[in-house]
Write a protein that holds these residues in place. Structure first.
Motif, short mmCIF file in Angstrom:
data_model
loop_
_atom_site.label_atom_id
_atom_site.label_comp_id
_atom_site.label_asym_id
_atom_site.label_seq_id
_atom_site.Cartn_x
_atom_site.Cartn_y
_atom_site.Cartn_z
N ASN A 385 0.82 -1.60 0.00
CA ASN A 385 0.35 -0.31 -0.07
C ASN A 385 1.38 1.24 -0.46
N ASP A 538 -9.21 6.28 -6.94
CA ASP A 538 -9.32 5.42 -6.21
C ASP A 538 -8.10 4.08 -5.12
N GLN A 539 -7.02 4.00 -6.10
CA GLN A 539 -6.10 2.95 -5.93
C GLN A 539 -5.56 3.13 -3.85
N GLU A 542 -7.50 3.74 -1.13
CA GLU A 542 -8.34 2.44 -0.79
C GLU A 542 -6.71 2.05 0.65
N GLU A 546 -6.01 0.98 3.88
CA GLU A 546 -5.22 0.19 4.73
C GLU A 546 -4.06 0.17 4.75
N LYS A 577 -15.29 4.96 1.95
CA LYS A 577 -14.29 4.02 3.55
C LYS A 577 -15.14 5.44 4.60
N GLU A 700 -16.86 -5.40 2.83
CA GLU A 700 -15.90 -6.51 1.42
C GLU A 700 -15.49 -7.67 1.32
#
Length: 876
Positions: A385, A538-539, A542, A546, A577, A700
Motif C-alpha cells: 500500500n 481510487d487506489q 484504498e 489500509e 470508506k 468487503e
C-alpha cells in the motif's frame, strides 16, 4: 583312511554346531561368533554409516544454543534408505539364523533403531518394550529403555517419560556408555521442557562419562552457551575453553574462541579500539575466510551496543556480501538488518525487504521461521500500500505538470540512472584485486585501469550507455544497422514503447537494473485521460485506509495511522470508506487518551445505520468478544430459520436486536444482508434497492457482495457490463438463500463487480512460478539453474531471477523484466518446452504465468493466485 575318517568326524561335529536348535556349548560358541562378527556386525556398521550421513547433512547453528540431539531430516533418512534396508535384512538374519546366540536381543535393538529412524515409531516402541520385559541382558535392556525415553520426549509424552526415568533411576550396574546416553537423553528431556537448570545438571554429568572427544567438545560448547545466556560469564569462559580442546571441527573451535573472548574481555573492555582490532584481526586471518560473515556480524552487534547504528548497518551489508559457509548466518544478518530498520529507523518498507531475504536462508522447520513469516505478512501489506500510494501520488503530480516539465524530469531520471550504472561499474572494478602475478605480466595492473576494453567494467558500461543513447535497446541480429530506417542518425532514435523496457520514474522496484529506459516510454507511463486519473485516486483512497489500519492494529503506530486516515478524509471527502476511517480514528483517540466525541458525532450524523456507528454507541468489551461472536452466530441461525418459515417479523426483530447489541462480529455482514432481504419482504422496493446498493458499496466480503448484486439485478432487471473474474460460483457456508429466481442468478452469475485486473499488453511484464511448501526442498537450486538457462537462451535480455515469500504457505519465483506481454509469453513457452530441472515437475511448471507490473501490485495486495490464474487463462 585315518585322515579321511578324522575329517568326516570333524565335519559331522561342525554340522552339529551349525544347528540353531541344539543348545550345546559348541552350538552356542559357533552362533555367538558368527552372529556377532557377521550379520550383527555388518548391520551395526550400516546403521553407523547412516547416522554419520545424518550428522553430515545437518549444519550446526553456532549462533544459537545447540540442540542436545540434532534433528534428523526426513530427506537424509530417504537418502540412506538402501543402507537401512540392508541393516534391517542383516539384523533379521542374525535373529533367524542364530536364534540361540547372545546377540539376538542386540539385533532386536537395531531393528527398533531402524524403525525409529524410518518414523515407524509404534513398531520401535513395541520392540523396546519387548526387550525391557524379555531380555536377560541388562546392557540391552538399558539401551532399549533409554531409546524409549527419547521417543517419549519427542512425542511430548512426559508422563511416560517420567515413568521410564523413575524406573532407570532404580536400576543398578548401568554401563558407562549407557550412562552417557542416559544423561544426554535426560538433558534432552529438560531441554524440551525448557528447564535450563535441569539441562545444565544433566550435561555436566554426561560430560563426566563421555569418552568421544568431538562429542565432549560439543557438549562443553552447549554448557558454555547456557551459562553465557544465564549471565555466568566466568563459567561460560571455562566451558568455551574446554570446547576448543580435543581437536573439534574448525567451526566449533572458531566459535568457542570467539565467544570465550567475548565473555572474558570484549564485553567488559572499555578500550574500544582493542575490541575493534580484535575483530579486524579475525577478519584478516586467512583461516577464517569462510567465516568472515560471522566476524562482521559479531562486530556489528558490538557496534550496536555502542549506539553506532550506521556503522553496524555498513558492517551487516558487508557481511551479507561475504560468501560464507553457514547458510543460516546470512539469515541472521538480514534478520538483524530488518530489526534495525523496524525498531530504530521505523522504515517498515526496508524492513520488509530484509525479511524477504532472511526467510530465503531459513527453513519452515526453523524455530524463528513462523515468527518472521507472520511479521513479514504485516510488512507485506504495509509495503504494497505504501508503494502504491507513493507511486500514484508521483504519477498524479506529473500529470499536472506541463509537457516541458515532464520531459525535463524524464531526462533527469535517465541521467541519474546512467550515473548509477557507472557507479556500479566503478564499484565492480574496485572490487577486483590485482593477481599475485600481475606485476610480472606485460599488461599487469589493476583491472580498473586496464587498457584492454573487456577487462575494464567502467569503460564497458560507458560504451553500453553511449550505444543505447544512439541506437536504443536493440536485440542482437545480423546487419541491423543497414536495415534500420534511422541509420546514420546519431541523435537518439528512440524505439517505440513496444520494443523497450517500460520503467517507472518513481518505483525503484519497477526499474530495470542495467537497462536504461528511453524518454518516450517514461512519458507514456504518465496518466492523461480522466479515467486513468480516477483509477489512481481510487487506489490511493484504498491504500490510505489500509495503511491506517495496518499501522494502528498491527504496527501499533497510532501517530502514523492517524496521519494516513486524516489524509483519506481530506483528499477523498466523498469516500465510501469514511465510516470505517471515522471508526478507526475513534479507536486511535480512545487508545491514546484523546477526544472521541468528534468521531462519534460524525458517525451518528453521516452513517446512522452503519455497524461502526452501532459499535461506538454500544461498545462490546474485549473480554466478551468471543461470547458476542457465539451469540450473534446463534441469533443469525434463528433469524434465518424464521426467514425460511416466512416469519419475517420475528426474523426482523432478531436481526435488528443482534446488530444493535453486537454490531461488529464475524457474522455482521451476513446479518446485514439478511436484514436487507427482510426489507425486500416488508418494505417498498425503493428502500430495498437503496439498501442493496449501499451494502454493495460498503461491504468487503466478495462472496456476499456477489449475492447482493444478483439480488439487485433480479430486482431492477438491469445487468451491468460483466467482466469475468472467476469461473466458479462461490459457495458460502450456511449462505443466505433467496427465492428461486435469485438463487438461479447467484449460480449463473460469474461476478458482476468491477474487474480487479486490467489487461495492458504493452506494459512491463514479470514471469512468475508458484512454489508450494512441499516443493521448496526439491527446488532449492532452481534459481541457479534458471540463470544457466538464461545465459544459454536469453543472453542479451539481462533477465533477473528472484524469490519472494508470497504467503505463509507459498513462495514465488520471479523472472524480469519483459518489455511487453508478447516477450513474456515467448519466454514462458520456451520455459515450458526447453527448461529441464529434475526437482521441478511438469505440473508445477504449467502453473507459471506472466503478469504486468500494475497487476502484480494488485496480486501482491490480494494474495489470491487462483483468482489471477483465471484472469491469465482468459486474457493471454
Amino acid at each position: 583312511m585315518r585322515k579321511t575318517s578324522n575329517f568326516l568326524i570333524f565335519l559331522f561335529f561342525l554340522l552339529l554346531g551349525c544347528s540353531s536348535e541344539r543348545n550345546t556349548f559348541t552350538n552356542r560358541l559357533y552362533h555367538n561368533v558368527t552372529a556377532r562378527f557377521n550379520a550383527y556386525f555388518l548391520a551395526k556398521e550400516k546403521i553407523e554409516e547412516a547416522e554419520a550421513s545424518f550428522r553430515d547433512a545437518y549444519q550446526e547453528d553456532y549462533t544459537q544454543v545447540l540442540p542436545v540431539y540434532f534433528p534428523i531430516d526426513s530427506a537424509s533418512v530417504d537418502a540412506n534408505e538402501e543402507k537401512l534396508n540392508e541393516a534391517r535384512e542383516l539384523a533379521g538374519k542374525a535373529i533367524d539364523w542364530h536364534r540361540i546366540s547372545r546377540w539376538v536381543d542386540d539385533s532386536y535393538f537395531l531393528l527398533g533403531l531402524i524403525d525409529y529412524y524410518e518414523a515407524n515409531t509404534d513398531d520401535a516402541i513395541n520392540t523396546y518394550k519387548y526387550l525391557n520385559v524379555n531380555s536377560k541382558d541388562k546392557e540391552v535392556r538399558h539401551q532399549a529403555l533409554i531409546q524409549l525415553l527419547r521417543i517419549f520426549v519427542e512425542q511430548r509424552k512426559f508422563d511416560d517419560a517420567s515413568y521410564v526415568i523413575d524406573f532407570l533411576s532404580k536400576e543398578t550396574d548401568i554401563s558407562k556408555d549407557n550412562k552417557q546416553k542416559l544423561y544426554k537423553t535426560l538433558a534432552y528431556y529438560y531441554e524440551v521442557r525448557h528447564e535450563q537448570e535441569g539441562v545444565i545438571a544433566a550435561l555436566a554429568k554426561c560430560i563426566e562419562v563421555t569418552t568421544d572427544k568431538y562429542e565432549k567438545s560439543r557438549l562443553n560448547f552447549i554448557l558454555a552457551q547456557l551459562y553465557q545466556r544465564a549471565g555466568f560469564d566466568a563459567r561460560a569462559y571455562d566451558y568455551y575453553n574446554d570446547a576448543s580442546e580435543g581437536n573439534p571441527p574448525y567451526e566449533l573451535a572458531f566459535f568457542s574462541q570467539l565467544y570465550a573472548q567475548q565473555v572474558a574481555e570484549l564485553e567488559k573492555s572499555k578500550d574500544l579500539k582493542k575490541v575493534r582490532d580484535y575483530y579486524d584481526n579475525l577478519y584478516k586471518d586467512r583461516k577464517n575466510v569462510d567465516l568472515r560473515d560471522v566476524v562482521l556480524y559479531e562486530k556489528a552487534l558490538f557496534e550496536l551496543k555502542q549506539n553506532e547504528t550506521e556503522v553496524a548497518i555498513t558492517l551487516l551489508h558487508q557481511a551479507a556480501l561475504e560468501p560464507g559457509k553457514l547458510e543460516k548466518q546470512k539469515g541472521y544478518i538480514y534478520q538483524k538488518l530488518a530489526e534495525i530498520f523496524f525498531d530504530e529507523k521505523e522504515d517498515y518498507r526496508a524492513s520488509k525487504y530484509y525479511l524477504d531475504s532472511a526467510l530465503q536462508h531459513f527453513k519452515p522447520t526453523d524455530s524463528n521461521y513462523e515468527i518472521l513469516s507472520s511479521k513479514k505478512d504485516v510488512l507485506d501489506r504495509y509495503t504494497a500500500n505504501y508503494e502504491l500510494l507513493t507511486e500514484n501520488d508521483s504519477l498524479l503530480r506529473l500529470s499536472q505538470m506541463s509537457p516541458e516539465e515532464q520531459e525535463k524530469i524524464a531526462e533527469n531520471y535517465i541521467r541519474t540512472e546512467e550515473e548509477r550504472l557507472l557507479a556500479e561499474a566503478e564499484e565492480k572494478s574496485a572490487q577486483k584485486n590485482a593477481g599475485i602475478f600481475d606485476n610480472f605480466l606485460a599488461f599487469g595492473g589493476n583491472a580498473s585501469a586496464s587498457s584492454f576494453y573487456f577487462d575494464n567494467p567502467t569503460v564497458m558500461q560507458k560504451g553500453e550507455i553511449e550505444f543505447f543513447r544512439n541506437w536504443g535497446n536493440r536485440a542482437l541480429e545480423d546487419n541491423w544497422r543497414r536495415t534500420s530506417s534511422s541509420f546514420g542518425n546519431t541523435v537518439s532514435s528512440l524505439p517505440s514503447a513496444k520494443d523497450t523496457t517500460s520503467a517507472s520514474p518513481i518505483s525503484q522496484e519497477d526499474s530495470i537494473r542495467g537497462i536504461l529506459p528511453d524518454k518516450a516510454s517514461l512519458l507514456a507511463n504518465i496518466p492523461r485521460d480522466p479515467e486513468q486519473i480516477s483509477q489512481l485516486n481510487d487506489q490511493m483512497e484504498e491504500a490510505r485506509l489500509e495503511l491506517g489500519k495496518v499501522l494502528f492494529f498491527d504496527l501499533k503506530r497510532s501517530d502514523m495511522a492517524r496521519e494516513y486516515l486524516t489524509d483519506l478524509l481530506q483528499f477523498h471527502p466523498d469516500s465510501e470508506k469514511k465510516s470505517e476511517a471515522y471508526y478507526t480514528l475513534y479507536l486511535i483517540e480512545k487508545e491514546t487518551g484523546g477526544s472521541t466525541a468528534y468521531y462519534v458525532s460524525k458517525l451518528n450524523k453521516e452513517f446512522p445505520d452503519s455497524p461502526f456507528t452501532k459499535s461506538v454507541n454500544n461498545p462490546v468489551n474485549e473480554t466478551s468478544s468471543t461470547a458476542a461472536n457465539k451469540t450473534a452466530e446463534a441469533n443469525y441461525k434463528k433469524a434465518y430459520t424464521a426467514f425460511k418459515a416466512n416469519d419475517y417479523t420475528t426474523a426482523k426483530t432478531l436481526t435488528q436486536s443482534t446488530l444493535n447489541s453486537y454490531p461488529l462480529t464475524e457474522v455482521t455482514d451476513k446479518l446485514l444482508l439478511l436484514d436487507i432481504m427482510l426489507t425486500g419482504k416488508l418494505e417498498p422496493n425503493e428502500r430495498y434497492q437503496e439498501r442493496l446498493e449501499d451494502y454493495i458499496e460498503n461491504t468487503e466480503n466478495t462472496a456476499l457482495v456477489k449475492m447482493a448484486r444478483n439480488m439487485l439485478v433480479a430486482l431492477t432487471g438491469e445487468k451491468e457490463e460483466q467482466q469475468i473474474v472467476a469461473a466458479d460460483s462461490t459457495n458460502i457456508s450456511d449462505s443466505l438463500r433467496v427465492n428461486n429466481a435469485e438463487k438461479q442468478l447467484a449460480l449463473d452469475s460469474l461476478g458482476a463487480e468491477k474487474q480487479v485486473y486490467k489487461l495492458n499488453r504493452e506494459q512491463t511484464h514479470i514471469f512468475i512460478l508458484v512454489i508450494d511448501p512441499e516443493a521448496i526442498t526439491q527446488t532449492k537450486n532452481l534459481s541457479a539453474e534458471l540463470e544457466n538457462f538464461h545465459e544459454k537462451n536469453f543472453q542479451d535480455s539481462r533477465l533477473r531471477t528472484g524469490n519472494l515469500s508470497f504467503t505463509r504457505n507459498q513462495s514465488i519465483l520471479l523472472v524480469s523484466p519483459f518489455s511487453n506481454a508478447d516477450k513474456a509469453m515467448d519466454y514462458r513457452r520456451k520455459f515450458l518446452t526447453e527448461f529441464k530441472y529434475q526437482g521441478l515437475p511438469e505440473e508445477l511448471k504449467k502453473r507459471s504465468f506472466v503478469i504486468s507490473i500494475q497487476n502484480f501490485q494488485q496480486l501482491n495486495k490480494r494474495k489470491d493466485i487462483a483468482e489471477y490464474e483465471v484472469f491469465f487463462k482468459s486474457s493471454y
